[in-house]
Design an enzyme around this catalytic site. Structure first.
Site, PDB file in Angstrom:
ATOM      1  N   TYR A   1      55.353  15.344-101.282  1.00  0.00           N
ATOM      2  CA  TYR A   1      54.211  14.524-101.722  1.00  0.00           C
ATOM      3  C   TYR A   1      54.012  14.670-103.235  1.00  0.00           C
ATOM      4  CZ  TYR A   1      49.171  13.216-101.738  1.00  0.00           C
ATOM      5  OH  TYR A   1      47.939  12.656-101.974  1.00  0.00           O
TER       6      TYR A   1
ATOM      7  N   LEU B   1      43.301   1.481 -94.141  1.00  0.00           N
ATOM      8  CA  LEU B   1      42.803   2.212 -92.963  1.00  0.00           C
ATOM      9  C   LEU B   1      42.845   3.725 -93.158  1.00  0.00           C
ATOM     10  CD1 LEU B   1      44.215   0.068 -90.011  1.00  0.00           C
ATOM     11  CD2 LEU B   1      42.036  -0.126 -91.212  1.00  0.00           C
ATOM     12  N   GLY B   2      43.222   4.160 -94.341  1.00  0.00           N
ATOM     13  CA  GLY B   2      43.221   5.598 -94.630  1.00  0.00           C
ATOM     14  C   GLY B   2      41.827   6.063 -95.024  1.00  0.00           C
ATOM     15  N   GLN B   3      41.733   7.368 -95.310  1.00  0.00           N
ATOM     16  CA  GLN B   3      40.444   8.000 -95.597  1.00  0.00           C
ATOM     17  C   GLN B   3      39.769   7.354 -96.827  1.00  0.00           C
ATOM     18  OE1 GLN B   3      40.808  11.912 -97.169  1.00  0.00           O
ATOM     19  NE2 GLN B   3      38.781  12.594 -96.546  1.00  0.00           N
TER      20      GLN B   3
ATOM     21  N   GLY C   1      46.759   0.000 -97.833  1.00  0.00           N
ATOM     22  CA  GLY C   1      46.468   1.295 -97.187  1.00  0.00           C
ATOM     23  C   GLY C   1      44.984   1.429 -96.902  1.00  0.00           C
TER      24      GLY C   1
ATOM     25  N   LYS D   1      54.285  11.967-106.323  1.00  0.00           N
ATOM     26  CA  LYS D   1      53.174  11.702-107.260  1.00  0.00           C
ATOM     27  C   LYS D   1      53.650  11.897-108.700  1.00  0.00           C
ATOM     28  CE  LYS D   1      49.846  10.564-104.427  1.00  0.00           C
ATOM     29  NZ  LYS D   1      49.529   9.129-104.297  1.00  0.00           N
TER      30      LYS D   1
ATOM     31  N   ASP E   1      52.978  -4.678 -95.101  1.00  0.00           N
ATOM     32  CA  ASP E   1      53.783  -3.504 -95.416  1.00  0.00           C
ATOM     33  C   ASP E   1      54.147  -3.632 -96.896  1.00  0.00           C
ATOM     34  OD1 ASP E   1      55.679  -1.582 -95.775  1.00  0.00           O
ATOM     35  OD2 ASP E   1      56.990  -2.227 -94.125  1.00  0.00           O
TER      36      ASP E   1
ATOM     37  N   ASP F   1      46.892  -3.142 -94.269  1.00  0.00           N
ATOM     38  CA  ASP F   1      47.539  -1.903 -93.824  1.00  0.00           C
ATOM     39  C   ASP F   1      48.707  -2.310 -92.935  1.00  0.00           C
ATOM     40  OD1 ASP F   1      48.061   0.834 -92.889  1.00  0.00           O
ATOM     41  OD2 ASP F   1      46.095   1.266 -93.701  1.00  0.00           O
TER      42      ASP F   1
HETATM   43  C1  AKB Z   1      46.383  16.534 -99.304  1.00  0.00           C
HETATM   44  O1  AKB Z   1      45.867  17.593 -98.920  1.00  0.00           O
HETATM   45  O2  AKB Z   1      47.573  16.243 -99.108  1.00  0.00           O
HETATM   46  C2  AKB Z   1      45.539  15.561-100.101  1.00  0.00           C
HETATM   47  C3  AKB Z   1      45.669  15.746-101.572  1.00  0.00           C
HETATM   48  C4  AKB Z   1      45.198  16.980-102.207  1.00  0.00           C
HETATM   49  O3  AKB Z   1      46.131  14.877-102.242  1.00  0.00           O
HETATM   50  N1  AKB Z   1      44.162  15.687 -99.718  1.00  0.00           N
END
Ligand code: AKB
Length: 314
Positions: free
Chosen positions: A140, A11-13, A9, A144, A50, A35
């Site tokens: 998300y 190429l992400g922030q 990953g 996590k 991938d 990536d």
């Molecule tokens: C998001 O906003 O989804 C992320 C995070 C808080 O993990 N920056």
């Protein structure tokens, strides 16, 4: 044995900044960025990968004699809500593939980031403790939460050396975030610099934990360099630097751009933000491995403006 890092990953922030920092530390030839798509302007050793393709991942790790993996691939909070199935698959299956590499003795160490998104509306909102109610209400966050539990399980059951921090909203000038709920705090700088009014998708009093990207990278490198005996928490460490709302950020920006204007038009991301903590208690990370941030709000704003101005001029 020398360290050889694989970043998934890239190429992400976070990935873009982590790869250049790791290359400085370990040497250019010892960092392989990957990536699912490529970027012709990417500087550094790069391959398309991938992480859901387990045989390809395993093959690359063996071919390159990788010793540590930074597994950053994920859909952020806002995007994940639009693509539930894939977000779950990526967050859990991708992590499994990486954890199994360590379980099978192919790599020594893993970094996997969790997030403040792991918390939910029933979690204490202010100074959220390290160990508390974890009942996320976003796709998300659920990913996590599951990931944190799997990291802990693999450590306890198989001795896998996996290390993790719960990133707050990350703000940096080298790359743009994508699909997060905290992204407004990066986008706002571009509007201020262009002299444009900013439309904010959160309401003015939404306080969230935030951090300068440089601090996030320092935390990532620091936790990976610690002696394993200092890493007492194997789900994920709270880390914190500052907390602000769109209104406090706008006020700080007005010290540099007195005419800066902001308008509040909350959308679906408001509900996500309202379910997250406003500030975080990170005492355990400070005690166990010496975590300490360098940037507060005024330093962050100053640094962002200086660097983005240079970018615009270049
Ligand atoms: C998001 O906003 O989804 C992320 C995070 C808080 O993990 N920056």
């Amino acid at each position: 044995m020398s360290r050889k890092a694989l970043i998934i990953g890239s190429l992400g922030q976070v990935g873009r900044e982590l790869s250049s920092n790791l290359a400085l530390k370990l040497g250019y030839e010892n960092v392989l960025s990957t990536d699912v798509k490529s970027d012709p302007d990417y500087e550094g050793r790069f391959e398309i990968l991938d992480c859901l393709d387990e045989p390809a991942l395993r093959d690359l790790v063996q071919r390159e004699s990788i010793t540590e993996v930074y597994h950053l691939a994920a859909l952020l909070s806002a995007t994940a809500e639009q693509n539930i199935d894939f977000a779950w698959k990526l967050s859990v299956n991708g992590l499994f593939n990486v954890l199994n590499l360590a379980k099978d003795g192919l790599i020594e160490k893993i970094f996997w980031p969790s997030s403040i998104a792991v918390f939910g509306p029933n979690t204490p909102r202010h100074q959220t403790p390290q160990s508390t109610i974890i009942e996320p209400t976003t796709v998300y966050g659920i990913g996590k939460q599951a990931g944190e539990q799997w990291c802990n399980y693999y450590h306890k059951r198989f001795g896998v050396d996996v290390r993790s921090v719960r990133y707050p909203g990350l703000i940096g000038w080298k790359s743009l975030p994508g699909g997060g709920t905290t992204d407004y705090a990066v986008d706002i700088f571009y509007s201020a610099l262009k002299g444009e009014r900013f439309n904010c998708f959160l309401n003015e009093d939404t306080f969230l934990p935030m951090m300068h990207m440089e601090d996030a990278i320092r935390a990532t490198l620091a936790i990976m360099e610690q002696d394993a005996s200092n890493i007492k928490i194997r789900n994920s460490y709270n880390i914190s630097a500052m907390s602000f709302s769109p209104k406090t950020l706008a006020e700080e920006l007005r010290k540099h751009f007195p005419n800066f204007e902001i308008e509040y038009k909350p959308d679906f991301r408001q509900e996500i933000a309202s379910s997250w903590p406003s500030s975080i208690d990170d005492a355990q990370a400070r005690t166990d491995w010496g975590w300490k941030e360098q940037y507060g709000l005024s330093e962050l704003v100053q640094n962002m403006i200086e660097n983005l101005k240079l970018q615009v001029q270049a």
